[in-house]
Enzyme design. Structure first.
Site, short mmCIF file in Angstrom:
data_model
loop_
_atom_site.label_atom_id
_atom_site.label_comp_id
_atom_site.label_asym_id
_atom_site.label_seq_id
_atom_site.Cartn_x
_atom_site.Cartn_y
_atom_site.Cartn_z
N GLU A 44 -2.49 0.50 -1.83
CA GLU A 44 -2.73 1.62 -1.02
C GLU A 44 -4.06 1.97 -1.13
OE1 GLU A 44 0.16 4.77 -1.62
OE2 GLU A 44 1.85 3.50 -0.63
N GLU A 55 4.64 -7.76 0.10
CA GLU A 55 4.59 -9.47 0.66
C GLU A 55 3.36 -9.93 1.01
OE1 GLU A 55 6.09 -6.32 1.30
OE2 GLU A 55 8.12 -6.61 2.39
N1 THU Z 1 5.61 -1.25 1.36
C1 THU Z 1 5.28 -2.84 1.20
O1 THU Z 1 4.90 -3.10 0.21
N2 THU Z 1 6.08 -3.88 1.80
C2 THU Z 1 6.93 -3.51 2.76
O2 THU Z 1 7.87 -4.44 3.46
C3 THU Z 1 7.25 -1.98 3.29
C4 THU Z 1 6.37 -1.21 2.81
C5 THU Z 1 4.41 -0.45 1.16
C6 THU Z 1 3.59 0.08 1.95
C7 THU Z 1 3.21 1.27 1.39
O3 THU Z 1 2.29 1.38 0.36
C8 THU Z 1 4.59 1.67 0.82
O4 THU Z 1 5.49 0.78 0.79
C9 THU Z 1 5.21 2.87 1.78
O5 THU Z 1 5.49 2.36 3.08
#
Ligand code: THU
Length: 138
Positions: A44, A55
């Site tokens: 993030e 992914e």
């Molecule tokens: N997130 C992922 O890493 N993969 C996904 O397919 C859905 C969301 C992460 C993004 C963010 O850091 C956190 O999950 C909350 O949305």
């Protein structure tokens, strides 16, 4: 490489998640056609927009090292510091990125407990997708 083992590798990758804003930690393990596995976690950012999902981290790591053929991906997610308790299907952006390199019948492994695996196909996650062939029909 079994689906269960790939889920375990995704869980291992999840421990590296940098998610101070959402508190939601995701891990992915991407199996290449040659048997190699690339893992990824979500990373993030204070500005939110630059955040990358687990992914896409895995896919971009693999492609940047010359991989283009993939056999499967495992994805797990849940509140950071806790065991996973429900499935974490890939977001829409990640589905589109997977579709760039993976066929309709590409298997996506999900788990709600880290042990059992449910397989869903990319075509189920992203039906009637926009893909590279669209550009070929010009
Ligand atoms: N997130 C992922 O890493 N993969 C996904 O397919 C859905 C969301 C992460 C993004 C963010 O850091 C956190 O999950 C909350 O949305």
């Amino acid at each position: 490489m079994t689906p269960e083992k790939l889920i375990l590798l995704a869980q291992e990758a999840r421990t590296m998640s940098y998610c101070p804003y959402s508190g939601f930690a995701v891990g992915a393990a991407l199996l290449c056609a040659d048997g190699k596995v690339y893992t990824g976690c979500n990373i993030e950012n204070a500005a939110f927009g630059p955040t990358i999902c687990a992914e896409r981290t895995a896919v971009f790591k693999a492609v940047s090292e010359g991989q283009r053929e993939f056999a499967a991906i495992a994805v797990v997610g849940g509140m950071a510091g806790q065991e996973i308790s429900r499935e974490c299907p890939p977001c829409g952006v990640c589905r589109q990125v997977l579709r760039e390199f993976c066929a309709d019948d590409f298997p996506v492994y999900l788990s709600r407990d880290g042990k059992t695996v449910r397989t869903i196909l990319l075509k189920e996650l992203l039906p009637e997708s926009f893909r590279a062939e669209q550009h070929l029909s010009r």
